[in-house]
Design a protein around this motif. Sequence first.
Motif, PDB file in Angstrom:
ATOM      1  N   CYS A   1       0.831  -1.206   0.000  1.00 18.41           N
ATOM      2  CA  CYS A   1       0.000   0.000   0.000  1.00 18.41           C
ATOM      3  C   CYS A   1       0.863   1.253   0.000  1.00 18.41           C
ATOM      4  O   CYS A   1       0.557   2.236  -0.704  1.00 18.41           O
ATOM      5  N   LEU A   2       1.947   1.246   0.769  1.00 22.42           N
ATOM      6  CA  LEU A   2       2.825   2.411   0.809  1.00 22.42           C
ATOM      7  C   LEU A   2       3.543   2.614  -0.524  1.00 22.42           C
ATOM      8  O   LEU A   2       3.747   3.753  -0.968  1.00 22.42           O
ATOM      9  N   VAL A   3       3.922   1.524  -1.171  1.00 18.06           N
ATOM     10  CA  VAL A   3       4.543   1.614  -2.497  1.00 18.06           C
ATOM     11  C   VAL A   3       3.579   2.252  -3.491  1.00 18.06           C
ATOM     12  O   VAL A   3       3.943   3.165  -4.247  1.00 18.06           O
ATOM     13  N   LEU A   4       2.342   1.786  -3.492  1.00 18.00           N
ATOM     14  CA  LEU A   4       1.341   2.352  -4.402  1.00 18.00           C
ATOM     15  C   LEU A   4       1.031   3.799  -4.059  1.00 18.00           C
ATOM     16  O   LEU A   4       0.806   4.624  -4.951  1.00 18.00           O
ATOM     17  N   LEU A   5       1.028   4.103  -2.771  1.00 15.56           N
ATOM     18  CA  LEU A   5       0.762   5.477  -2.354  1.00 15.56           C
ATOM     19  C   LEU A   5       1.851   6.414  -2.865  1.00 15.56           C
ATOM     20  O   LEU A   5       1.570   7.535  -3.301  1.00 15.56           O
ATOM     21  N   ALA A   6       3.113   5.960  -2.830  1.00 15.42           N
ATOM     22  CA  ALA A   6       4.200   6.779  -3.373  1.00 15.42           C
ATOM     23  C   ALA A   6       4.018   6.989  -4.872  1.00 15.42           C
ATOM     24  O   ALA A   6       4.239   8.089  -5.388  1.00 15.42           O
ATOM     25  N   ALA A   7       3.605   5.944  -5.579  1.00 19.04           N
ATOM     26  CA  ALA A   7       3.375   6.069  -7.019  1.00 19.04           C
ATOM     27  C   ALA A   7       2.233   7.030  -7.327  1.00 19.04           C
ATOM     28  O   ALA A   7       2.197   7.638  -8.400  1.00 19.04           O
ATOM     29  N   GLU A   8       1.305   7.180  -6.391  1.00 15.92           N
ATOM     30  CA  GLU A   8       0.181   8.098  -6.568  1.00 15.92           C
ATOM     31  C   GLU A   8       0.519   9.516  -6.140  1.00 15.92           C
ATOM     32  O   GLU A   8      -0.328  10.408  -6.222  1.00 15.92           O
ATOM     33  N   GLY A   9       1.736   9.731  -5.659  1.00 15.42           N
ATOM     34  CA  GLY A   9       2.126  11.065  -5.226  1.00 15.42           C
ATOM     35  C   GLY A   9       1.716  11.399  -3.817  1.00 15.42           C
ATOM     36  O   GLY A   9       1.780  12.556  -3.413  1.00 15.42           O
ATOM     37  N   GLY A  10       1.287  10.406  -3.044  1.00 16.53           N
ATOM     38  CA  GLY A  10       0.831  10.666  -1.684  1.00 16.53           C
ATOM     39  C   GLY A  10       1.863  10.369  -0.624  1.00 16.53           C
ATOM     40  O   GLY A  10       1.589  10.534   0.566  1.00 16.53           O
ATOM     41  N   LEU A  11       3.062   9.940  -1.014  1.00 10.78           N
ATOM     42  CA  LEU A  11       4.125   9.631  -0.066  1.00 10.78           C
ATOM     43  C   LEU A  11       5.452   9.913  -0.752  1.00 10.78           C
ATOM     44  O   LEU A  11       5.652   9.516  -1.904  1.00 10.78           O
ATOM     45  N   ASP A  12       6.322  10.621  -0.072  1.00 10.32           N
ATOM     46  CA  ASP A  12       7.624  10.896  -0.663  1.00 10.32           C
ATOM     47  C   ASP A  12       8.314   9.570  -1.001  1.00 10.32           C
ATOM     48  O   ASP A  12       8.432   8.694  -0.137  1.00 10.32           O
ATOM     49  N   PRO A  13       8.766   9.409  -2.232  1.00  9.29           N
ATOM     50  CA  PRO A  13       9.342   8.124  -2.649  1.00  9.29           C
ATOM     51  C   PRO A  13      10.538   7.673  -1.819  1.00  9.29           C
ATOM     52  O   PRO A  13      10.826   6.475  -1.752  1.00  9.29           O
ATOM     53  N   ARG A  14      11.229   8.609  -1.179  1.00 10.17           N
ATOM     54  CA  ARG A  14      12.388   8.209  -0.383  1.00 10.17           C
ATOM     55  C   ARG A  14      12.019   7.339   0.811  1.00 10.17           C
ATOM     56  O   ARG A  14      12.853   6.590   1.322  1.00 10.17           O
ATOM     57  N   TRP A  15      10.765   7.430   1.241  1.00 13.11           N
ATOM     58  CA  TRP A  15      10.335   6.545   2.320  1.00 13.11           C
ATOM     59  C   TRP A  15      10.320   5.080   1.877  1.00 13.11           C
ATOM     60  O   TRP A  15      10.255   4.178   2.712  1.00 13.11           O
ATOM     61  N   LEU A  16      10.370   4.845   0.574  1.00 10.11           N
ATOM     62  CA  LEU A  16      10.352   3.464   0.095  1.00 10.11           C
ATOM     63  C   LEU A  16      11.645   2.725   0.396  1.00 10.11           C
ATOM     64  O   LEU A  16      11.683   1.493   0.310  1.00 10.11           O
ATOM     65  N   VAL A  17      12.703   3.437   0.733  1.00 10.64           N
ATOM     66  CA  VAL A  17      13.952   2.752   1.113  1.00 10.64           C
ATOM     67  C   VAL A  17      13.732   1.919   2.383  1.00 10.64           C
ATOM     68  O   VAL A  17      13.943   0.697   2.375  1.00 10.64           O
TER      69      VAL A  17
END
Length: 516
Positions: A190-206
């Motif tokens: 869900c967090l990965v998809l949220l980043a792709a939607e612009g709702g979470l800074d992608p750097r949190w994906l690390v």
Amino acid sequence: MSDPAPTVGQPDGVPVATDATSDVPTDESVGAPGGGRARPSSPAPTLARRWPPTLAAAFAAAFAVWGFAVGSRPLADNSFFTHLATGRLLLEQGSIPSADPYSFTAAGTPWIVQSWLASLVYGLVDRAAGGTGLVLLAGVLGGLVGALVWRLSLPGRSLLARVVAAAFPLLVGGFMWSPRPLMFGLVCLCLVLLAAEGGLDPRWLVPVMWVWVNTHGSFPLGLVALGLLAWGARLDGGDGATELRSLRWAALGVALGVVNPLGPKLLVFPVELLTRADTLQKIVEWQSPSFASGYARVFLLQVVVAIVVVVRRPSWRAALPLVVFTAAALLGVRNIVVASIVLVPGAARGLVGLGSLTGRERGPAAVVAWVVALIGGVAVLHGAVTGPAYDLAAFPRDAVAWMDQRGLVAREDVGTATQDTVGNYLELLYGDRARAFFDDRVDMYPRPVVDDYLTLHTGSPGWQAVLDRRGVDVVLWSRTAPVSQLLAGSPDWRIGYQDGDWVVACRRGSAAAARC
């Protein structure tokens, strides 16, 4: 890599234009091709009143409560029992097992504990708060998935569109969610998809991907989803910048996943697992779904809705994940829960215009919705805290207790054969003293052991030879299974215990027979 510090909910440090107290976008570009993420059309509004709450916020709370309710059911999943036993063992020994500690048929066989971090969390929670703590942990994970799925439906813009798009994963979850490490994976997805939607800074994906690598082997699916979304955004005429940035940071997180007690083994584990496809296909969750089951029918309806909305509002960004993840779900039951979440944002975009309520509405209806969500949350939490932590009705509690009193289980001098789910149950009870014949870790067992188990499971010719070769003197099996009927009719075996569901048979002339 020189980006400023991560900011949750703000892609590239720019806030998404929304109502100040609602998660419903106001910009008309939502749903546009090329990624379709909300972009600010005007300066961010100033802080507005917080009461009464919006309908959208009330529904967010309701979805979180729904997810918590699904996740916090009494612990009854056999696979979870082994993950918990491993967490306990990890805390006792201070190291991660590198070989099978539970079975006598494959003792010492190399074993990659892919979900070591999840097991460690289970062990710590169990030590601190027991079964109730584990139930609450499962509920929190379910609640996070519920809330994040609702957030992923944001492109739907209207309340009805969002509910339609977001309800399917939780309906599927009502059938398929269990307190396994997969729940950590679903939160990460869900967090990965949220980043792709612009709702979470992608750097949190690390850190997100590091956790995913170390809790569940489904982490490659996150990279696949991001790749498909980026490709689709490009085909729609956009630049796919947000998706590609998310993919790069996610890939870095996966690479850093090698920093763990097991090293690079965790990164190659999913690939090695696929080399055992012939064996895995004999396991129900790796087989194609039967649409006679409720969860499969719900998912099929979700796919139909997703297809209709893609036709209604054509978008490669929605179509590519739909095709790939639906195909994966049709090949294996275990992929349905993942596919059901991946389809949410694309379906929500296609449903734009459905219904007139935007979710920004305030007033008595919103207050009532909040009160209902609050009361429901309190009731669910109370049930999780005061109810039984475990539901062991499907396991042979009385039969195992009878065997334990007679020294017929978890003994070095007694070989006991059981079904795979019972093997997990024995590991919950006895830990590394369980001496299980088999459990559901099919990826770990050598092929001859898997074949022997399947021979017993189906009651195929050669069942007696399997018991002889494996040194089995006691068999605990379902009363209605073919092998139980064969044991009852064999002169070499005697039924020592039986109830409405289970049978314990002992080999005549063995040391165990005198205690049976």
